[in-house]
Design a protein around this motif. Sequence first.
Motif, mmCIF file in Angstrom:
data_model
loop_
_atom_site.group_PDB
_atom_site.id
_atom_site.type_symbol
_atom_site.label_atom_id
_atom_site.label_comp_id
_atom_site.label_asym_id
_atom_site.label_seq_id
_atom_site.Cartn_x
_atom_site.Cartn_y
_atom_site.Cartn_z
ATOM 1 N N UNK A 54 9.616 8.625 10.258
ATOM 2 C CA UNK A 54 8.334 8.089 9.780
ATOM 3 C C UNK A 54 8.259 8.064 8.257
ATOM 4 N N UNK A 55 9.360 8.315 7.575
ATOM 5 C CA UNK A 55 9.335 8.419 6.113
ATOM 6 C C UNK A 55 10.292 7.439 5.446
ATOM 7 N N UNK A 56 9.916 7.024 4.230
ATOM 8 C CA UNK A 56 10.805 6.232 3.375
ATOM 9 C C UNK A 56 11.571 7.249 2.532
ATOM 10 N N UNK A 112 7.389 8.882 0.724
ATOM 11 C CA UNK A 112 6.200 8.267 1.327
ATOM 12 C C UNK A 112 6.287 8.313 2.854
ATOM 13 N N UNK A 113 5.165 8.587 3.501
ATOM 14 C CA UNK A 113 5.099 8.619 4.954
ATOM 15 C C UNK A 113 4.474 7.321 5.449
ATOM 16 N N UNK A 114 5.102 6.710 6.429
ATOM 17 C CA UNK A 114 4.527 5.533 7.081
ATOM 18 C C UNK A 114 3.541 6.035 8.128
ATOM 19 N N UNK A 115 2.303 6.165 7.716
ATOM 20 C CA UNK A 115 1.302 6.824 8.550
ATOM 21 C C UNK A 115 1.084 6.103 9.883
ATOM 22 N N UNK A 116 1.206 4.792 9.890
ATOM 23 C CA UNK A 116 1.025 4.053 11.143
ATOM 24 C C UNK A 116 2.127 4.389 12.143
ATOM 25 N N UNK A 117 3.359 4.505 11.655
ATOM 26 C CA UNK A 117 4.470 4.859 12.538
ATOM 27 C C UNK A 117 4.289 6.281 13.048
#
Length: 285
Positions: free
Chosen positions: A88-90, A118-123
Amino acid sequence: MSPTAYNEDPGRLESEKSVVRKELQWMLHTRAPPLVAEIGTILQTGITCCTPTPPDASQAVRAAGSATLAITSANSDLLKGFVTVDGTAVVKGELNLKLPHYNRGNAFKAVINPSNPPILEQVEEARNFLVLAYQEFRSQPHATQDQEVLMQLLANISILAKKAKAALTKIAESSVFPNKECDVKWFSPELPDDLVIEFHVIQASVVVSVFALNYHQPGIPLQIQSKILSKFKNMKLDTYKGRPVEVLDQLTVESASPRLATLARSIDTVDGLCEDLSLKLQALR
């Protein structure tokens, strides 16, 4: 056949009920078990697509569990670079910007800080719903032995799958510029205050948005500053961090992710299987 006809021929009614009971037993004991097992397997596939690689994993395992995507603006050199998504992270990335009204038009490089990615909060949200769905699946190992139990299980999993899908297709305004502040520590060195870079997803694509800002200078009326900057075609007024700002440059780039595509496909397949099997069971009530 009318109720009167059935009253005149109770044997026929009982015969039809017997056929339905046999069809239900066939469904529960023969058809449903492999379908329910498939639902569990697909849930696991979806969860795996967005599960971070363990910290102690080998380089080969890390490479297999992550995806590197090109981030390039179409027909221009405004933005060129890449990001690597793990779970879930870049976790890695380099973005080379050359915006017409930022940094005097000179190139600017932004590098992802691996210690604070950065965390892809939607994922992350979609993954949480899939984990809940899999827990629901595991909580009813004998669901196919009872029609009502199985229908309730399928309904619960379907609800969670729909929520996971919604997480990937919608993003709250509170989660993006100008309502949410960019974490400058996502990058090394940290981003300057007049540059915003944010990440989110749209279904199976990672989206990178860039905003170059000009803050209202104290002592100079904002209207005058707006006139001075009116030659900037992309300029618009916003409030960011509680301060009036001009958006000098704005850029959004999407990059299709095979892992997100697998995640989205897994969610759709699970939901479809649940609804299809539920309809068949409903018809045998």
